[in-house]
Design a protein around this motif. Structure first.
Motif, PDB file in Angstrom:
ATOM      1  N   ILE A 347      27.485 -46.654 -23.851  1.00 34.93           N
ATOM      2  CA  ILE A 347      27.751 -45.801 -22.685  1.00 34.93           C
ATOM      3  C   ILE A 347      27.661 -46.602 -21.397  1.00 34.93           C
ATOM      4  N   GLN A 348      26.619 -47.392 -21.269  1.00 32.09           N
ATOM      5  CA  GLN A 348      26.426 -48.165 -20.044  1.00 32.09           C
ATOM      6  C   GLN A 348      27.490 -49.244 -19.883  1.00 32.09           C
ATOM      7  N   ASN A 349      27.926 -49.850 -20.981  1.00 31.19           N
ATOM      8  CA  ASN A 349      28.982 -50.856 -20.893  1.00 31.19           C
ATOM      9  C   ASN A 349      30.296 -50.243 -20.412  1.00 31.19           C
ATOM     10  N   MET A 350      30.596 -49.031 -20.862  1.00 33.60           N
ATOM     11  CA  MET A 350      31.827 -48.379 -20.406  1.00 33.60           C
ATOM     12  C   MET A 350      31.730 -48.004 -18.927  1.00 33.60           C
ATOM     13  N   LYS A 351      30.565 -47.600 -18.481  1.00 28.60           N
ATOM     14  CA  LYS A 351      30.398 -47.336 -17.050  1.00 28.60           C
ATOM     15  C   LYS A 351      30.579 -48.612 -16.242  1.00 28.60           C
ATOM     16  N   ALA A 352      30.073 -49.718 -16.763  1.00 31.16           N
ATOM     17  CA  ALA A 352      30.217 -50.990 -16.056  1.00 31.16           C
ATOM     18  C   ALA A 352      31.674 -51.417 -15.943  1.00 31.16           C
ATOM     19  N   THR A 357      34.498 -41.296 -18.255  1.00 31.00           N
ATOM     20  CA  THR A 357      34.731 -40.327 -19.328  1.00 31.00           C
ATOM     21  C   THR A 357      34.835 -41.046 -20.666  1.00 31.00           C
ATOM     22  N   ILE A 358      34.291 -40.434 -21.703  1.00 33.65           N
ATOM     23  CA  ILE A 358      34.485 -40.889 -23.080  1.00 33.65           C
ATOM     24  C   ILE A 358      35.102 -39.738 -23.860  1.00 33.65           C
ATOM     25  N   ARG A 359      36.195 -40.017 -24.545  1.00 31.85           N
ATOM     26  CA  ARG A 359      36.723 -39.045 -25.499  1.00 31.85           C
ATOM     27  C   ARG A 359      36.103 -39.356 -26.854  1.00 31.85           C
ATOM     28  N   LYS A 360      35.222 -38.463 -27.306  1.00 30.42           N
ATOM     29  CA  LYS A 360      34.578 -38.654 -28.609  1.00 30.42           C
ATOM     30  C   LYS A 360      35.545 -38.168 -29.670  1.00 30.42           C
ATOM     31  N   HIS A 361      36.057 -39.127 -30.453  1.00 31.30           N
ATOM     32  CA  HIS A 361      37.244 -38.906 -31.271  1.00 31.30           C
ATOM     33  C   HIS A 361      36.889 -38.527 -32.700  1.00 31.30           C
ATOM     34  N   LEU A 362      37.133 -37.248 -33.055  1.00 28.45           N
ATOM     35  CA  LEU A 362      37.104 -36.768 -34.437  1.00 28.45           C
ATOM     36  C   LEU A 362      35.759 -37.021 -35.117  1.00 28.45           C
ATOM     37  N   LYS A 363      34.703 -36.925 -34.325  1.00 30.78           N
ATOM     38  CA  LYS A 363      33.354 -37.153 -34.836  1.00 30.78           C
ATOM     39  C   LYS A 363      32.361 -36.445 -33.926  1.00 30.78           C
ATOM     40  N   ILE A 364      31.238 -36.017 -34.484  1.00 30.66           N
ATOM     41  CA  ILE A 364      30.145 -35.455 -33.694  1.00 30.66           C
ATOM     42  C   ILE A 364      28.963 -36.409 -33.789  1.00 30.66           C
ATOM     43  N   GLU A 365      28.487 -36.851 -32.641  1.00 35.63           N
ATOM     44  CA  GLU A 365      27.415 -37.841 -32.604  1.00 35.63           C
ATOM     45  C   GLU A 365      26.043 -37.180 -32.720  1.00 35.63           C
ATOM     46  N   PRO A 366      24.990 -37.982 -32.957  1.00 34.70           N
ATOM     47  CA  PRO A 366      23.627 -37.454 -32.843  1.00 34.70           C
ATOM     48  C   PRO A 366      23.411 -36.876 -31.441  1.00 34.70           C
ATOM     49  N   LEU A 367      22.575 -35.851 -31.346  1.00 35.19           N
ATOM     50  CA  LEU A 367      22.363 -35.188 -30.066  1.00 35.19           C
ATOM     51  C   LEU A 367      21.812 -36.126 -29.001  1.00 35.19           C
ATOM     52  N   ARG A 368      21.131 -37.179 -29.410  1.00 29.50           N
ATOM     53  CA  ARG A 368      20.612 -38.118 -28.431  1.00 29.50           C
ATOM     54  C   ARG A 368      21.755 -38.873 -27.722  1.00 29.50           C
ATOM     55  N   TRP A 369      22.872 -39.072 -28.377  1.00 24.79           N
ATOM     56  CA  TRP A 369      24.012 -39.729 -27.721  1.00 24.79           C
ATOM     57  C   TRP A 369      24.484 -38.898 -26.539  1.00 24.79           C
ATOM     58  N   TYR A 370      24.581 -37.579 -26.723  1.00 28.00           N
ATOM     59  CA  TYR A 370      25.000 -36.708 -25.622  1.00 28.00           C
ATOM     60  C   TYR A 370      23.958 -36.696 -24.512  1.00 28.00           C
ATOM     61  N   TYR A 371      22.684 -36.788 -24.877  1.00 26.76           N
ATOM     62  CA  TYR A 371      21.627 -36.867 -23.866  1.00 26.76           C
ATOM     63  C   TYR A 371      21.826 -38.091 -22.976  1.00 26.76           C
ATOM     64  N   TYR A 372      22.175 -39.225 -23.575  1.00 29.09           N
ATOM     65  CA  TYR A 372      22.375 -40.421 -22.753  1.00 29.09           C
ATOM     66  C   TYR A 372      23.610 -40.281 -21.861  1.00 29.09           C
ATOM     67  N   CYS A 373      24.630 -39.579 -22.334  1.00 29.67           N
ATOM     68  CA  CYS A 373      25.778 -39.304 -21.460  1.00 29.67           C
ATOM     69  C   CYS A 373      25.357 -38.402 -20.303  1.00 29.67           C
ATOM     70  N   ASP A 374      24.534 -37.387 -20.581  1.00 25.97           N
ATOM     71  CA  ASP A 374      24.002 -36.536 -19.526  1.00 25.97           C
ATOM     72  C   ASP A 374      23.202 -37.356 -18.515  1.00 25.97           C
ATOM     73  N   ARG A 375      22.359 -38.211 -19.044  1.00 28.46           N
ATOM     74  CA  ARG A 375      21.397 -38.939 -18.203  1.00 28.46           C
ATOM     75  C   ARG A 375      22.055 -40.038 -17.374  1.00 28.46           C
ATOM     76  N   TYR A 376      22.976 -40.783 -17.983  1.00 25.59           N
ATOM     77  CA  TYR A 376      23.582 -41.916 -17.278  1.00 25.59           C
ATOM     78  C   TYR A 376      24.848 -41.530 -16.520  1.00 25.59           C
ATOM     79  N   GLY A 377      25.381 -40.348 -16.791  1.00 27.37           N
ATOM     80  CA  GLY A 377      26.562 -39.904 -16.081  1.00 27.37           C
ATOM     81  C   GLY A 377      27.856 -40.325 -16.739  1.00 27.37           C
ATOM     82  N   MET A 378      28.190 -39.677 -17.848  1.00 31.04           N
ATOM     83  CA  MET A 378      29.449 -39.945 -18.543  1.00 31.04           C
ATOM     84  C   MET A 378      30.004 -38.610 -19.040  1.00 31.04           C
ATOM     85  N   ALA A 379      31.133 -38.188 -18.455  1.00 26.27           N
ATOM     86  CA  ALA A 379      31.775 -36.966 -18.939  1.00 26.27           C
ATOM     87  C   ALA A 379      32.300 -37.204 -20.354  1.00 26.27           C
TER      88      ALA A 379
END
Length: 594
Positions: A347-352, A357-379
């Motif tokens: 997530i941080q590398n993509m922000k850099a 925005t990340i399109r999460k493609h045809l998969k559901i990640e662990p809930l902690r992945w979404y938390y890091y998007c919330d926390r670091y700022g990634m739609a």
């Protein structure tokens, strides 16, 4: 269109390399099987009294559903047996059963409490026994489920067993990009437990569900709580030096209801954006149950800009969603991120690199992945997981690439198109609808999710307009892409186009125009490739050529923004197996830019 690129990318009879290179990320190299993904797995409903069951289990594989007499060895949960980090590195074949077993030591059984057993994801169908008692079943490979086991536990040694069957693309269940015959844009199949397994003690009367809805224009947040039975609640909001406590009495619950809804005002509202991802802490005391959570205030909508272009809006202002496609594969662990640090780094590398925005493609990640998007700022633009029968390459790949306009005249709500697009079976369609609903329910509270993508390139697509209405009724706070790429039925909030081979341009439409996939430029970094037969959409032999092509592409995207382009999703975050069109190599060790 560069015909040579299109034909090379889609060549159906392309020979594949039989021997693949072994790649490992830095997190896989420092992997410790005794400390595996041991952070609390559900950040928006956290309790303190929990037990992580990740680590070393025993496994066996059988040809029938009958439990083998002996185990075959150790497996590290939650990594699938096909992955190296599991310690097994063995494929589960269609018709076979994967058995797990481990002991759980319980020194005491707290009086007046319940014990909940949680599985974050098990691929694909599983059955669970505790101390020999059948306690639960689950039929989805991507979503979490829980089982109360209070009546089956005992002090001392307890035995947990799990049986899994996963036929991947030999059946019609949701499977994403997994394939038993991987190659090109389809990847190695994985099976079994692939997200965290854990337990928690809760009071007899506990908070079963929490639904959080930001009411941005009203400067309020709506909280919907569900308990085993009504009890007094204390809801505490904290932000900076301010705090607010709202009290709910038992008599405030409606008669014969165990749910309570309250709307709380937020004076001096602080919005969430990828640039300033502010999160409000939230604490709820429900009788003897105490949970910690968080939420954010944001609004996703559509509107017209000052030039009368239809646009995507964030918090009532036009916003360009500059995104990257992310399929969430790892060389040593397939679907499962090797660590929390690995999730954060992606997530941080993509922000850099300038993405918001990340399109999460045809998969559901662990809930902690979404938390890091919330926390670091990634739609996040979240795809539903695809399934259905065998896809027809001519209809879902070749024809749309050569003549994309043709697919716009194919309806997806008729019996013959159900069959063409891999959904002839009514029971399968109903199952997908249930999974779609559960996906929305599971991820509803994640502030980062801006858009739901229902179907991708027609894979298993059916009744998209009806399902769009259904999802919008469940979640009116987010945007919907009802048909990403092609087979547009004229609905949804965006005109969603995939374009890898044609000159990029904006098409006039009443909906905001989005390139939901583009790019796919291929550059194979020596020493960091999985296969000697790379796959991609336009190849470059040197880093310099790749960089210049990327710069020219981004200049074009910038020009199209002025003409009405509202969002763009570049393919993709990292290489995956044969596919070398990532911005990073598959082992995440090399960024392909200088």
């Amino acid at each position: 269109m560069r015909i040579s690129d299109a034909m090379a990318a889609m060549a159906p009879g392309k020979a594949r390399q039989n021997v693949h290179n072994r790649l490992t990320t830095q997190w896989g190299e420092s992997f410790d099987p005794e400390h595996v993904l041991n952070e609390y797995p559900r950040p928006q409903l956290r309790r303190r009294d929990w037990i992580c069951l990740n680590g070393t289990w025993q496994y066996a594989i059988s040809k029938s559903g009958k439990r083998p007499k002996h185990t075959e060895g150790d497996i590290v949960v939650p990594f699938s047996p096909e992955s190296r980090l599991s310690g097994v590195n063995r494929k589960l074949k269609p018709g076979e059963y994967l058995w797990y077993q481990r002991s759980v030591e319980l020194t005491e059984l707290p009086e007046g409490k319940r014990l909940l057993l949680h599985f974050q994801a098990v691929d694909q169908s599983c059955t669970i026994w505790w101390n020999g008692h059948l306690v639960g079943r689950n039929e989805n490979g991507y979503l979490p489920f829980s089982i109360e086991i209070t009546g089956f536990v005992k002090p001392g040694k307890n035995i947990l067993r799990v049986r899994v069957r996963d036929d991947t693309d030999e059946n019609r269940r949701s499977r994403g990009k997994q394939s038993l015959r991987p190659g090109g844009m389809f990847y190695t199949a994985q099976s079994g437990i692939w997200q965290t397994v854990w337990m928690e003690w809760v009071p007899d009367n506990y908070l079963k569900n929490l639904k959080i809805t930001p009411l941005f224009d009203d400067k309020k947040v709506r909280l919907e709580t569900t308990l085993v039975r009504p009890t007094e609640l204390q809801i505490c909001l904290n932000w900076e030096r301010e705090s607010y406590i709202h009290f709910v009495r038992t008599r405030d619950f409606a008669p014969d209801s165990n749910s309570f809804t309250v709307e709380l005002s937020l004076p001096g509202l602080r919005p969430w954006t990828p640039e300033q991802p502010f999160l409000y802490p939230l604490y709820i005391q429900a009788g003897d149950d105490f949970v910690e959570s968080y939420f954010a205030m944001r609004k996703f909508s559509v509107g017209m800009d000052e030039k009368r272009h239809p646009r995507l809006f964030l918090n009532n202002e036009p916003y360009f969603f500059n995104g990257v496609l992310d399929q969430g594969y790892w060389p040593e662990s397939l679907y499962t991120p090797p660590s929390d640090e690995a999730m954060r780094a992606d997530i941080q590398n993509m922000k850099a690199l300038g993405f918001n925005t990340i399109r999460k493609h045809l998969k559901i990640e662990p809930l902690r992945w979404y938390y890091y998007c919330d926390r670091y700022g990634m739609a996040v633009w979240q795809d539903m997981v695809n399934g259905g029968g065998k896809y027809r390459p001519f209809l879902t790949c070749y024809l749309p690439t050569a003549l994309p306009v043709v697919t716009e005249h194919i309806r997806d709500d008729m019996a013959w198109t159900h069959s063409l697009l891999g959904r002839p079976n009514a029971d399968d369609r109903r199952q997908w609808e249930k999974e779609c609903q559960r996906t929305v329910e599971t991820l509803y509270n994640c502030p980062c999710i801006a858009l739901w993508t229902l179907f991708n390139e027609g894979w298993g697509q059916f009744d998209a307009l009806r399902l769009e209405r259904q999802v919008r009724e469940m979640d009116p706070t987010r945007l919907i892409d009802h048909a990403s790429g092609w087979f547009d039925q004229g609905g949804g909030d965006i005109k969603s186009v995939h374009n890898y081979f044609r000159p990029l341009k904006v098409k006039n439409d009443r909906r905001p125009f989005v390139l939901s996939e583009y790019g796919g430029y291929t550059y194979s970094v020596p020493g960091h490739v999985y296969s000697d037969v790379p796959y991609g959409y336009r190849s470059y032999s040197t880093k310099e050529e790749f960089t210049e092509a990327w710069k020219a592409l981004q200049k074009k995207i910038s020009e199209l923004r002025e003409k009405g382009l509202s969002g763009a999703i570049y393919t993709q975050l990292s290489d995956i197996e044969e596919e070398t069109n990532g911005l990073y190599t598959w082992d995440r060790k090399v960024c392909k830019f200088p």
